[in-house]
Enzyme design. Sequence first.
Site, mmCIF file in Angstrom:
data_model
loop_
_atom_site.group_PDB
_atom_site.id
_atom_site.type_symbol
_atom_site.label_atom_id
_atom_site.label_comp_id
_atom_site.label_asym_id
_atom_site.label_seq_id
_atom_site.Cartn_x
_atom_site.Cartn_y
_atom_site.Cartn_z
ATOM 1 N N SER A 135 0.950 -7.356 -4.931
ATOM 2 C CA SER A 135 0.151 -7.582 -3.732
ATOM 3 C C SER A 135 -0.132 -9.081 -3.628
ATOM 4 O O SER A 135 -0.777 -9.652 -4.501
ATOM 5 C CB SER A 135 -1.154 -6.779 -3.865
ATOM 6 O OG SER A 135 -2.048 -7.101 -2.832
ATOM 7 N N LYS A 262 -6.387 5.071 -5.545
ATOM 8 C CA LYS A 262 -7.020 4.245 -6.572
ATOM 9 C C LYS A 262 -8.025 5.160 -7.240
ATOM 10 O O LYS A 262 -8.984 5.595 -6.596
ATOM 11 C CB LYS A 262 -7.770 3.070 -5.936
ATOM 12 C CG LYS A 262 -6.884 2.041 -5.264
ATOM 13 C CD LYS A 262 -7.716 0.967 -4.594
ATOM 14 C CE LYS A 262 -6.829 -0.065 -3.914
ATOM 15 N NZ LYS A 262 -7.605 -1.017 -3.104
HETATM 16 O O1 OSB Z 1 -6.730 -3.328 -0.675
HETATM 17 O O2 OSB Z 1 -5.362 -2.817 -2.162
HETATM 18 C C1 OSB Z 1 -6.326 -3.469 -1.810
HETATM 19 C C2 OSB Z 1 -7.435 -5.877 -4.559
HETATM 20 C C3 OSB Z 1 -8.799 -5.784 -4.445
HETATM 21 C C4 OSB Z 1 -9.337 -4.984 -3.467
HETATM 22 C C5 OSB Z 1 -8.503 -4.278 -2.606
HETATM 23 C C6 OSB Z 1 -7.128 -4.354 -2.722
HETATM 24 C C7 OSB Z 1 -6.581 -5.201 -3.704
HETATM 25 C C8 OSB Z 1 -5.158 -5.424 -3.877
HETATM 26 C C9 OSB Z 1 -4.723 -5.942 -5.222
HETATM 27 O O3 OSB Z 1 -4.341 -5.317 -2.997
HETATM 28 C C10 OSB Z 1 -3.828 -5.036 -5.961
HETATM 29 C C11 OSB Z 1 -3.701 -5.428 -7.407
HETATM 30 O O4 OSB Z 1 -4.543 -5.006 -8.221
HETATM 31 O O5 OSB Z 1 -2.762 -6.145 -7.744
HETATM 32 MG MG MG Z 2 -5.507 -1.844 0.221
#
Ligand code: OSB
Ligand code: MG
Length: 367
Positions: A135, A262
């Site tokens: 991400s 998650k």
């Molecule tokens: O929306 O998926 C998300 C990280 C923090 C809060 C929300 C999100 C994310 C990420 C990171 O997209 C994903 C990761 O842990 O590499």
């Molecule tokens: Mg997300």
Amino acid sequence: MRIRGIELVALKLKLKDRFETSFGAVDEREILLVRLEAEAGVSWSEVVADRDPYYSGETVETARHIIREFLAPLLRETAVSGGRDAFRICSRVRGNPMARAAVEMGIWNLEAMEKGVPLSHLLGGNRSRVAAGVSVGIQESAPAMLDKIAAYLDRGYCRIKVKIKPGKDVDIIRSIRRRFPDIHLMADANAAYTLDDSPLLAALDDYRLMMIEQPLSHDDILDHGELARILRTPICLDESIRSSHDCRLALQLKSCSIINIKPGRVAGFTESIAIHDACREASVPVWCGGMLESGIGRAYNVHLATMPNFELPGDISESARYWAEDIVEPTWVLREGHLDVPTGPGLGVKVREDLIEKYAIARERIV
Ligand code: OSB
Ligand code: MG
């Protein structure tokens, strides 16, 4: 089993790079770890809440409060047979899924340790490795974004997710597609748009995205259904799915065709499994999301993602994508775009208590 000891340890871990989303930017994470002690041994787990309530309503501080004042006393009163029983016991507390998940998942791990099997087996997983995606946060400029993506592709990631927000969306996706015509690409809006933006979101249909994640409000299920009938790009829900009940609503209303699970967002593994199963029944694939976890939270995600309906690469990246030093051994490393699933009992990784000591900013024994 009896939970004989509960300890909370807060760490401060610096991210290698600033991570920016539509709701804010972070340079370091405060990570609350839960240390459970039972006959089977010591189980570490992780609260995925942030310091700020910008992704969800929970924070590190509310989770600490809920675990200390409510979840720990509930566990002190009774014996727990395992992960599912822990979910039932913790469900007396309404909401607060991230606090409940850390405790519940820690007990799933203890159950696996007690049975001498990897956590993945207990969950019904059948993979020896899981596909890794990455991400990528919002960048200063398009060239900076393209450089970042190129470096991750060199590492071997199976798919690239980019964060978008109003003003940093269609143009950036267009330039990514020009440079990388064939990669598995998706976008995550973290609730930054409304139905009024549907013409703009429909413009993304030209770029063959695997999906767009959570374009509309963090608590919406209805409008996403409407948007799904306008867009050709598949919609994936993240923030909106807080329980298996939300999942059933979303499936019934056809609000999405993919779900990001998650475990922290849905109060742990018991609900993650229920969502996985309901989606499988409806032929809706799922993938495992991430919350910039340490190596401990990542271990839980890796085990979860071995289940059969985790058909798409998750936000499960290698340790070096986040930290100079991770708190597990071995650290998480990519091999052909995948992370290997540990085969030892429980989590199957060694927790580096020396590094936990090094990065700890607070420590409190509750039981
Ligand atoms: O929306 O998926 C998300 C990280 C923090 C809060 C929300 C999100 C994310 C990420 C990171 O997209 C994903 C990761 O842990 O590499
Ligand atoms: Mg997300």
